[in-house]
Design an enzyme around this catalytic site. Structure first.
Site, PDB file in Angstrom:
ATOM      1  N   TYR A  34       0.917  -1.358  -0.099  1.00  0.00           N
ATOM      2  CA  TYR A  34      -0.010  -0.106  -0.236  1.00  0.00           C
ATOM      3  C   TYR A  34       0.711   0.932   0.240  1.00  0.00           C
ATOM      4  O   TYR A  34       1.856   1.023   0.625  1.00  0.00           O
ATOM      5  CB  TYR A  34      -0.978   0.266   1.687  1.00  0.00           C
ATOM      6  CG  TYR A  34       0.232   0.393   2.778  1.00  0.00           C
ATOM      7  CD1 TYR A  34      -0.512   1.351   3.030  1.00  0.00           C
ATOM      8  CD2 TYR A  34       0.417  -0.587   3.106  1.00  0.00           C
ATOM      9  CE1 TYR A  34       0.982   1.511   4.180  1.00  0.00           C
ATOM     10  CE2 TYR A  34       1.537  -0.855   4.585  1.00  0.00           C
ATOM     11  CZ  TYR A  34       1.409   0.649   4.613  1.00  0.00           C
ATOM     12  OH  TYR A  34       1.991   0.742   6.326  1.00  0.00           O
TER      13      TYR A  34
ATOM     14  N   PHE B 104       1.793   9.376   3.203  1.00  0.00           N
ATOM     15  CA  PHE B 104       1.976   9.824   4.899  1.00  0.00           C
ATOM     16  C   PHE B 104       2.587   7.935   5.060  1.00  0.00           C
ATOM     17  O   PHE B 104       3.094   8.286   6.097  1.00  0.00           O
ATOM     18  CB  PHE B 104       0.967  10.316   5.613  1.00  0.00           C
ATOM     19  CG  PHE B 104      -0.423   8.792   5.519  1.00  0.00           C
ATOM     20  CD1 PHE B 104      -0.370   7.663   5.896  1.00  0.00           C
ATOM     21  CD2 PHE B 104      -1.372   9.266   4.531  1.00  0.00           C
ATOM     22  CE1 PHE B 104      -1.528   7.240   5.344  1.00  0.00           C
ATOM     23  CE2 PHE B 104      -2.520   8.752   4.567  1.00  0.00           C
ATOM     24  CZ  PHE B 104      -2.522   7.512   4.563  1.00  0.00           C
ATOM     25  N   ASP B 105       2.232   7.089   4.546  1.00  0.00           N
ATOM     26  CA  ASP B 105       2.387   6.046   4.731  1.00  0.00           C
ATOM     27  C   ASP B 105       2.553   5.291   3.400  1.00  0.00           C
ATOM     28  O   ASP B 105       1.734   5.170   2.914  1.00  0.00           O
ATOM     29  CB  ASP B 105       2.134   5.539   6.260  1.00  0.00           C
ATOM     30  CG  ASP B 105       3.271   3.760   6.394  1.00  0.00           C
ATOM     31  OD1 ASP B 105       4.452   3.812   5.914  1.00  0.00           O
ATOM     32  OD2 ASP B 105       1.817   3.782   7.032  1.00  0.00           O
TER      33      ASP B 105
ATOM     34  N   ILE C  23      -8.217   0.217   9.359  1.00  0.00           N
ATOM     35  CA  ILE C  23      -9.440   1.682   9.129  1.00  0.00           C
ATOM     36  C   ILE C  23     -10.557   0.397   8.700  1.00  0.00           C
ATOM     37  O   ILE C  23     -10.507  -0.259   7.514  1.00  0.00           O
ATOM     38  CB  ILE C  23      -8.806   2.603   9.133  1.00  0.00           C
ATOM     39  CG1 ILE C  23      -8.604   2.784   7.358  1.00  0.00           C
ATOM     40  CG2 ILE C  23      -8.515   3.443   9.645  1.00  0.00           C
ATOM     41  CD1 ILE C  23      -8.003   3.408   6.679  1.00  0.00           C
TER      42      ILE C  23
ATOM     43  N   TYR D 150      -9.915   7.700   9.739  1.00  0.00           N
ATOM     44  CA  TYR D 150      -9.103   8.473  11.547  1.00  0.00           C
ATOM     45  C   TYR D 150     -10.435   9.418  12.409  1.00  0.00           C
ATOM     46  O   TYR D 150     -10.165   9.671  13.049  1.00  0.00           O
ATOM     47  CB  TYR D 150      -7.730   8.327  10.904  1.00  0.00           C
ATOM     48  CG  TYR D 150      -6.641   7.269  11.432  1.00  0.00           C
ATOM     49  CD1 TYR D 150      -6.462   5.945  12.002  1.00  0.00           C
ATOM     50  CD2 TYR D 150      -6.399   6.934   9.420  1.00  0.00           C
ATOM     51  CE1 TYR D 150      -5.807   5.121  11.561  1.00  0.00           C
ATOM     52  CE2 TYR D 150      -5.553   6.048   8.982  1.00  0.00           C
ATOM     53  CZ  TYR D 150      -5.363   5.308  10.105  1.00  0.00           C
ATOM     54  OH  TYR D 150      -4.632   4.477  10.053  1.00  0.00           O
TER      55      TYR D 150
ATOM     56  N   PHE E 266      -5.659   5.265  -0.799  1.00  0.00           N
ATOM     57  CA  PHE E 266      -4.381   4.200  -0.558  1.00  0.00           C
ATOM     58  C   PHE E 266      -4.740   3.687  -1.870  1.00  0.00           C
ATOM     59  O   PHE E 266      -5.221   3.574  -2.582  1.00  0.00           O
ATOM     60  CB  PHE E 266      -5.474   3.262   0.640  1.00  0.00           C
ATOM     61  CG  PHE E 266      -4.996   3.769   1.608  1.00  0.00           C
ATOM     62  CD1 PHE E 266      -3.739   3.381   2.151  1.00  0.00           C
ATOM     63  CD2 PHE E 266      -5.548   4.095   2.430  1.00  0.00           C
ATOM     64  CE1 PHE E 266      -3.261   3.671   3.213  1.00  0.00           C
ATOM     65  CE2 PHE E 266      -5.924   5.414   3.756  1.00  0.00           C
ATOM     66  CZ  PHE E 266      -4.916   4.314   4.820  1.00  0.00           C
TER      67      PHE E 266
END
Length: 109
Positions: free
Chosen positions: A27, A38-39, A58, A84, A101
């Site tokens: 991902y 962010f990731d 999530i 979130y 994502f």
């Protein structure tokens, strides 16, 4: 509100996860508002494993990834209430942020 899945590359079209299955994914997560990453498991060089449908991830993942077949790469557009929410996450995801994502379902273990 919720999650929208856009297929990038189709999977096998036959092998779909069900709640309780352990999945291995790649991902990359970005903020929908500005595209800020962010990731990413891809950047880390190691896939992410989790159990689907039991609240380990999530809600947008639980409801979006379960629609994917093995080998599929897709974009999940997730509203904040399926991400979130008002709390944000880890100082990198602001409160009430919509998320995007790019995910790939590598295997069902």
């Amino acid at each position: 509100m919720g999650v929208q899945k856009q297929t990038i590359t189709p999977g096998d079209g036959v092998t779909f996860p069900k709640a309780g299955d352990k999945l291995t994914m790649h991902y990359t997560g970005t903020l929908t508002s500005n595209g800020s990453k962010f990731d990413s498991s891809v950047d880390k060089g190691r896939p992410f494993s989790f159990t689907i449908g039991v609240g380990q991830v999530i809600k947008g993942w639980d409801e979006g990834v379960i629609q994917m077949s093995v080998g599929e790469k897709a974009k999940l557009l997730i509203t904040s209430d399926y991400g979130y929410g008002a709390r944000g996450a880890g100082g990198v995801i602001p409160p009430n942020a919509d998320l995007t994502f790019e995910v790939e379902l590598l295997q069902i273990n």
